[in-house]
Design a protein around this motif. Structure first.
Motif, PDB file in Angstrom:
ATOM      1  N   GLY A 143      12.868  -2.644  16.394  1.00 11.89           N
ATOM      2  CA  GLY A 143      13.559  -1.797  15.438  1.00 11.89           C
ATOM      3  C   GLY A 143      13.347  -2.339  14.044  1.00 11.89           C
ATOM      4  N   GLY A 144      13.710  -1.573  13.052  1.00 11.62           N
ATOM      5  CA  GLY A 144      13.572  -2.025  11.670  1.00 11.62           C
ATOM      6  C   GLY A 144      12.153  -1.845  11.169  1.00 11.62           C
ATOM      7  N   GLY A 145      11.934  -2.302   9.940  1.00 10.77           N
ATOM      8  CA  GLY A 145      10.617  -2.181   9.340  1.00 10.77           C
ATOM      9  C   GLY A 145      10.265  -0.746   9.015  1.00 10.77           C
ATOM     10  N   TYR A 146      11.238   0.018   8.512  1.00  3.87           N
ATOM     11  CA  TYR A 146      11.016   1.433   8.242  1.00  3.87           C
ATOM     12  C   TYR A 146      10.408   1.670   6.869  1.00  3.87           C
ATOM     13  CZ  TYR A 146      14.589   1.352  11.879  1.00  3.87           C
ATOM     14  OH  TYR A 146      15.304   1.075  12.995  1.00  3.87           O
ATOM     15  N   THR A 147      10.449   0.654   6.001  1.00  2.09           N
ATOM     16  CA  THR A 147       9.926   0.821   4.648  1.00  2.09           C
ATOM     17  C   THR A 147       8.871  -0.230   4.349  1.00  2.09           C
ATOM     18  OG1 THR A 147      11.696  -0.540   3.739  1.00  2.09           O
ATOM     19  CG2 THR A 147      12.053   1.835   3.749  1.00  2.09           C
ATOM     20  N   ARG A 148       8.051   0.082   3.362  1.00  6.27           N
ATOM     21  CA  ARG A 148       6.981  -0.824   2.935  1.00  6.27           C
ATOM     22  C   ARG A 148       6.950  -0.819   1.415  1.00  6.27           C
ATOM     23  NH1 ARG A 148       2.190   1.799   5.007  1.00  6.27           N
ATOM     24  NH2 ARG A 148       2.712   0.818   6.973  1.00  6.27           N
ATOM     25  N   ILE A 149       6.705  -1.993   0.813  1.00  4.66           N
ATOM     26  CA  ILE A 149       6.629  -2.118  -0.640  1.00  4.66           C
ATOM     27  C   ILE A 149       5.219  -2.534  -1.033  1.00  4.66           C
ATOM     28  CG2 ILE A 149       7.461  -3.375  -2.664  1.00  4.66           C
ATOM     29  CD1 ILE A 149      10.133  -3.710  -1.270  1.00  4.66           C
ATOM     30  N   TYR A 150       4.624  -1.775  -1.946  1.00  5.88           N
ATOM     31  CA  TYR A 150       3.333  -2.128  -2.542  1.00  5.88           C
ATOM     32  C   TYR A 150       3.576  -2.537  -3.982  1.00  5.88           C
ATOM     33  CZ  TYR A 150       1.069   0.505   1.226  1.00  5.88           C
ATOM     34  OH  TYR A 150       0.654   0.976   2.438  1.00  5.88           O
ATOM     35  N   LEU A 151       3.050  -3.683  -4.397  1.00  9.37           N
ATOM     36  CA  LEU A 151       3.174  -4.111  -5.790  1.00  9.37           C
ATOM     37  C   LEU A 151       2.022  -3.523  -6.596  1.00  9.37           C
ATOM     38  CD1 LEU A 151       4.213  -7.832  -5.276  1.00  9.37           C
ATOM     39  CD2 LEU A 151       5.668  -5.839  -5.619  1.00  9.37           C
ATOM     40  N   LEU A 152       2.330  -3.010  -7.785  1.00  9.65           N
ATOM     41  CA  LEU A 152       1.330  -2.344  -8.603  1.00  9.65           C
ATOM     42  C   LEU A 152       0.895  -3.153  -9.816  1.00  9.65           C
ATOM     43  CD1 LEU A 152       2.799   1.274  -8.655  1.00  9.65           C
ATOM     44  CD2 LEU A 152       0.983   0.384  -7.219  1.00  9.65           C
ATOM     45  N   GLY A 153       1.687  -4.127 -10.225  1.00  7.85           N
ATOM     46  CA  GLY A 153       1.355  -4.898 -11.416  1.00  7.85           C
ATOM     47  C   GLY A 153       2.329  -4.598 -12.543  1.00  7.85           C
ATOM     48  N   ALA A 154       2.043  -5.144 -13.699  1.00  9.50           N
ATOM     49  CA  ALA A 154       2.955  -5.025 -14.841  1.00  9.50           C
ATOM     50  C   ALA A 154       2.859  -3.636 -15.486  1.00  9.50           C
ATOM     51  CB  ALA A 154       2.645  -6.099 -15.867  1.00  9.50           C
ATOM     52  N   ARG A 155       4.006  -3.143 -15.922  1.00  4.03           N
ATOM     53  CA  ARG A 155       4.089  -1.850 -16.606  1.00  4.03           C
ATOM     54  C   ARG A 155       3.807  -2.059 -18.092  1.00  4.03           C
ATOM     55  NH1 ARG A 155       9.523   1.051 -15.318  1.00  4.03           N
ATOM     56  NH2 ARG A 155      10.426  -0.699 -16.426  1.00  4.03           N
ATOM     57  N   ARG A 156       3.079  -1.128 -18.692  1.00  3.58           N
ATOM     58  CA  ARG A 156       2.843  -1.210 -20.134  1.00  3.58           C
ATOM     59  C   ARG A 156       4.153  -0.978 -20.861  1.00  3.58           C
ATOM     60  NH1 ARG A 156      -1.808   2.167 -22.710  1.00  3.58           N
ATOM     61  NH2 ARG A 156      -1.016   1.056 -24.504  1.00  3.58           N
ATOM     62  N   GLY A 157       4.377  -1.704 -21.901  1.00  6.46           N
ATOM     63  CA  GLY A 157       5.583  -1.512 -22.694  1.00  6.46           C
ATOM     64  C   GLY A 157       6.542  -2.666 -22.527  1.00  6.46           C
TER      65      GLY A 157
END
Length: 168
Positions: A143-157
């Protein structure tokens, strides 16, 4: 005094409610890394609660009178007390979203399609998301592990680390 995410408790909970609702509705959202990591366990607990009770229904006999005045017994399916309690608890943790009218859909067609649905997000959670993950848990044995996170890097600004969080 600001706490986690630089917000007080009410503001932070409002952010989590809104983002959790959007994530469950659309399946994927883009936000900052800190918010995504805060959101992940919040959404996972909601999905787990929905999986435990999504199939608990009761069949009830309802006595009504028809047009001719005769009493007619109709079988009706409704939520069990455990499912109702879980549904109410989940509703308190999410913001209910409304069904969106399609691009070329007429107003009458939209009303006909959505007239029976009072809480579209709850219907989606209990009728689509929970059965899908319950079947996945049966097949994989976890059970569990229903979500996944992808890192995209720094946001401009402001150089905040951005991430995409999605339902797996």
């Amino acid at each position: 005094m600001p706490g986690k995410l630089g917000r007080n408790t009410k503001q932070r909970m409002a952010i989590l409610r809104n983002q959790a609702s959007e994530l469950l509705w659309y399946g994927k959202i883009q936000t900052t890394e800190a918010r995504a990591k805060e959101l992940q366990p919040y959404v996972e607990k909601i999905i787990t609660k929905a999986i435990k009770v999504y199939d608990l229904n009761e069949e009830v006999d309802v006595v009504t009178t028809d047009k001719k005045g005769k009493e007619v017994t109709v079988k009706s399916i409704k939520d069990s007390p455990e499912k109702l309690a879980a549904r109410r608890d989940i509703m308190s943790k999410l913001r209910d979203l409304q069904e969106v009218k399609a691009f070329n859909e007429k107003k009458s067609e939209y009303k006909a399609r959505t007239k029976d649905v009072q809480h579209p997000l709850m219907e989606k959670l209990f009728n689509e998301i929970a059965p899908k993950y319950a079947q996945r848990a049966e097949e994989s044995g976890q059970g569990g592990g229903y979500t996944r996170i992808y890192l995209l890097g720094a946001r401009r600004g402001d150089a905040a680390e951005e991430a995409i969080i999605e339902l797996v």
